[in-house]
Motif scaffolding. Sequence first.
Motif, mmCIF file in Angstrom:
data_model
loop_
_atom_site.group_PDB
_atom_site.id
_atom_site.type_symbol
_atom_site.label_atom_id
_atom_site.label_comp_id
_atom_site.label_asym_id
_atom_site.label_seq_id
_atom_site.Cartn_x
_atom_site.Cartn_y
_atom_site.Cartn_z
ATOM 1 N N PRO A 79 0.829 -1.201 0.000
ATOM 2 C CA PRO A 79 0.000 0.000 0.000
ATOM 3 C C PRO A 79 0.869 1.259 0.000
ATOM 4 N N SER A 80 0.226 2.381 -0.031
ATOM 5 C CA SER A 80 0.843 3.709 0.104
ATOM 6 C C SER A 80 1.066 4.408 -1.234
ATOM 7 N N VAL A 81 0.458 5.556 -1.314
ATOM 8 C CA VAL A 81 0.625 6.438 -2.480
ATOM 9 C C VAL A 81 2.081 6.903 -2.596
ATOM 10 N N PRO A 82 2.684 7.485 -1.531
ATOM 11 C CA PRO A 82 4.055 7.984 -1.685
ATOM 12 C C PRO A 82 5.072 6.876 -1.950
ATOM 13 N N SER A 120 -10.116 3.466 -3.047
ATOM 14 C CA SER A 120 -10.786 4.720 -3.399
ATOM 15 C C SER A 120 -9.884 5.631 -4.219
ATOM 16 N N SER A 121 -8.573 5.369 -4.178
ATOM 17 C CA SER A 121 -7.644 6.210 -4.937
ATOM 18 C C SER A 121 -7.933 6.137 -6.438
ATOM 19 N N ALA A 122 -8.671 5.110 -6.878
ATOM 20 C CA ALA A 122 -9.029 4.989 -8.302
ATOM 21 C C ALA A 122 -9.806 6.207 -8.799
ATOM 22 N N PHE A 171 -12.106 2.851 1.437
ATOM 23 C CA PHE A 171 -11.840 4.266 1.695
ATOM 24 C C PHE A 171 -11.115 4.376 3.046
ATOM 25 N N ASN A 172 -9.814 4.557 2.993
ATOM 26 C CA ASN A 172 -8.986 4.821 4.177
ATOM 27 C C ASN A 172 -9.419 4.025 5.416
ATOM 28 N N ILE A 173 -9.180 2.730 5.358
ATOM 29 C CA ILE A 173 -9.522 1.839 6.469
ATOM 30 C C ILE A 173 -8.522 2.073 7.618
ATOM 31 N N TYR A 184 5.356 5.493 5.636
ATOM 32 C CA TYR A 184 4.249 5.284 4.687
ATOM 33 C C TYR A 184 2.966 4.828 5.370
ATOM 34 N N SER A 185 2.968 4.781 6.695
ATOM 35 C CA SER A 185 1.777 4.310 7.418
ATOM 36 C C SER A 185 0.592 5.228 7.209
ATOM 37 N N GLY A 186 -0.612 4.679 7.361
ATOM 38 C CA GLY A 186 -1.840 5.462 7.278
ATOM 39 C C GLY A 186 -1.826 6.558 8.341
ATOM 40 N N VAL A 187 -2.447 7.671 8.002
ATOM 41 C CA VAL A 187 -2.322 8.858 8.849
ATOM 42 C C VAL A 187 -2.886 8.640 10.253
ATOM 43 N N SER A 210 -9.708 16.077 3.294
ATOM 44 C CA SER A 210 -10.684 15.238 4.004
ATOM 45 C C SER A 210 -10.690 13.813 3.467
ATOM 46 N N ARG A 211 -11.052 12.898 4.351
ATOM 47 C CA ARG A 211 -11.128 11.482 4.001
ATOM 48 C C ARG A 211 -12.378 10.864 4.619
ATOM 49 N N ASP A 212 -12.894 9.848 3.944
ATOM 50 C CA ASP A 212 -13.992 9.047 4.472
ATOM 51 C C ASP A 212 -13.352 7.912 5.272
ATOM 52 N N THR A 248 -11.919 16.084 8.179
ATOM 53 C CA THR A 248 -10.658 16.704 7.740
ATOM 54 C C THR A 248 -9.511 16.264 8.657
ATOM 55 N N LEU A 249 -8.298 16.496 8.178
ATOM 56 C CA LEU A 249 -7.124 16.165 8.997
ATOM 57 C C LEU A 249 -7.081 17.037 10.240
ATOM 58 N N ASN A 250 -7.468 18.315 10.104
ATOM 59 C CA ASN A 250 -7.521 19.178 11.302
ATOM 60 C C ASN A 250 -8.507 18.615 12.329
ATOM 61 N N ASP A 275 -1.233 13.082 -3.750
ATOM 62 C CA ASP A 275 -2.387 13.113 -2.837
ATOM 63 C C ASP A 275 -3.623 13.668 -3.532
ATOM 64 N N ILE A 276 -4.768 13.274 -3.064
ATOM 65 C CA ILE A 276 -5.989 13.918 -3.512
ATOM 66 C C ILE A 276 -6.579 14.706 -2.349
ATOM 67 N N LYS A 277 -7.334 15.739 -2.674
ATOM 68 C CA LYS A 277 -7.757 16.674 -1.623
ATOM 69 C C LYS A 277 -8.937 16.108 -0.800
HETATM 70 C C1 UD2 Z 1 -4.947 6.051 -0.065
HETATM 71 C C2 UD2 Z 1 -6.420 5.670 -0.363
HETATM 72 C C3 UD2 Z 1 -6.852 4.607 0.658
HETATM 73 C C4 UD2 Z 1 -5.915 3.414 0.663
HETATM 74 C C5 UD2 Z 1 -4.523 3.937 0.992
HETATM 75 C C6 UD2 Z 1 -3.454 2.845 1.055
HETATM 76 C C7 UD2 Z 1 -7.356 7.781 -1.178
HETATM 77 C C8 UD2 Z 1 -8.342 8.843 -0.931
HETATM 78 N N1 UD2 Z 1 -7.264 6.823 -0.236
HETATM 79 O O1 UD2 Z 1 -4.939 6.649 1.208
HETATM 80 O O2 UD2 Z 1 -8.183 4.184 0.368
HETATM 81 O O3 UD2 Z 1 -5.947 2.747 -0.568
HETATM 82 O O4 UD2 Z 1 -4.123 4.896 -0.016
HETATM 83 O O5 UD2 Z 1 -2.219 3.398 1.381
HETATM 84 O O6 UD2 Z 1 -6.680 7.752 -2.187
HETATM 85 N N2 UD2 Z 1 -0.883 12.682 5.978
HETATM 86 C C9 UD2 Z 1 -0.456 13.676 6.841
HETATM 87 N N3 UD2 Z 1 0.524 13.371 7.745
HETATM 88 C C10 UD2 Z 1 1.093 12.122 7.815
HETATM 89 C C11 UD2 Z 1 0.630 11.113 6.934
HETATM 90 C C12 UD2 Z 1 -0.363 11.424 6.023
HETATM 91 O O7 UD2 Z 1 -0.918 14.821 6.802
HETATM 92 O O8 UD2 Z 1 1.998 11.932 8.670
HETATM 93 C C13 UD2 Z 1 -1.952 13.011 5.010
HETATM 94 C C14 UD2 Z 1 -1.647 12.600 3.588
HETATM 95 O O9 UD2 Z 1 -0.847 13.561 2.937
HETATM 96 C C15 UD2 Z 1 -3.068 12.504 3.030
HETATM 97 C C16 UD2 Z 1 -3.901 12.020 4.220
HETATM 98 O O10 UD2 Z 1 -3.110 12.310 5.380
HETATM 99 O O11 UD2 Z 1 -3.524 13.776 2.629
HETATM 100 C C17 UD2 Z 1 -4.186 10.540 4.197
HETATM 101 O O12 UD2 Z 1 -2.969 9.854 3.945
HETATM 102 P P1 UD2 Z 1 -2.824 8.283 4.098
HETATM 103 O O13 UD2 Z 1 -1.440 7.913 3.693
HETATM 104 O O14 UD2 Z 1 -3.300 7.864 5.435
HETATM 105 O O15 UD2 Z 1 -3.890 7.702 3.091
HETATM 106 P P2 UD2 Z 1 -4.274 8.065 1.531
HETATM 107 O O16 UD2 Z 1 -5.345 9.077 1.558
HETATM 108 O O17 UD2 Z 1 -3.059 8.273 0.712
#
Ligand code: UD2
Length: 320
Positions: A79-82, A120-122, A171-173, A184-187, A210-212, A248-250, A275-277
């Motif tokens: 997993p992880s976008v970055p 959901s990133s699709a 969606f962001n489990i 790369y952990s979930g926020v 914001s995230r669901d 939202t993150l805030n 990232d998506i908003k």
């Molecule tokens: C994406 C998918 C999610 C799942 C996940 C797997 C979307 C909307 N969601 O999650 O469903 O597939 O990928 O990895 O695409 N953030 C901070 N500070 C931190 C870490 C993260 O602000 O220390 C932000 C990050 O930049 C993002 C949000 O928090 O805007 C959520 O990040 P994430 O890595 O928890 O999950 P996301 O949305 O990439």
Amino acid sequence: MAKYLVTGAAGFIGSSLVRALLARGDQVRGVDNFSTGKRENLTEVRDKMDFREADLLDLEAMHSACQGVDYILHQAAIPSVPKSIVDPLGSNGANVDGTVNLLVAARNAKVRRVVYAASSSAYGDTPTLPKHEAMPTSPISPYAVAKLASELYMTSFYRCYGLETVSLRYFNIFGPRQDPSSPYSGVLAKFSMQMLRGEQPTIFGDGETSRDFTFIDNAVSANLLACAAPAAECAGRVFNCATGRRVTLNQTFEALKKLTGHPGLVKYEPERGGDIKHSLADITLAQKHLGYKVLVNFEEGLRRTVDWYKTQAQPAGMQP
Ligand code: UD2
């Protein structure tokens, strides 16, 4: 009693599925290569299941893993976008090639149904909210592209070979056992652990992203429902797996301050690439065809999650 194969069984979502299946008396086989999964996640269930250390890229191992299986819950992924932006080849190998191997093995073994952890990133950064399944996809990161490609492979195997597949767009489990320790952990995992240790978390962007956020029990339930639903309702299809509410993150930082007793401030840094908003799901389709319901809302889920991390938290400076 049905036999289930959980891929990524030692991961956060996979190990939660393993527990739920064992609790209701099903037979469970699990595979994991421990690239992101952890042995500790299976500690007290390891001897109640048939666990195999195996890589999805090993086709022979997948053929063997699929023998005698009724349902596959396919959670294994990097997993992880970055992370996918740093290593698109690794992302594609695990998230696409691994899926195709598994599908070939599942088809040959005549597995009844494969349920897939789509993302959901699709949807990408399309302005329309909420996101519903009929919307065009617009993935941004290599991770999102890979997850969507695998989802399309799922449907293709249904259409071409009649292998029943269901894709659940997670969606962001979040929840207990989500690894908080990697960059790369979930926020929510990261923030919970950092704030329990009194460390300062970092929000990428202005915090209005914001995230669901969806508690794990909802995802587990969606998987079980996706196995049980009649094929006419779900085979070859894609469903959102979410709550239908966004935070939202805030707001998450404020909620976590109350739950963790964190006294301080958050640090803001520039938005992360890929990232998506905003992300918010329409869950009507899953409600209608799978009988899906939100079992645990965000606040309750966050409370349970922090309670779990409290049992894991170490003083600042120590690794969990
Ligand atoms: C994406 C998918 C999610 C799942 C996940 C797997 C979307 C909307 N969601 O999650 O469903 O597939 O990928 O990895 O695409 N953030 C901070 N500070 C931190 C870490 C993260 O602000 O220390 C932000 C990050 O930049 C993002 C949000 O928090 O805007 C959520 O990040 P994430 O890595 O928890 O999950 P996301 O949305 O990439």
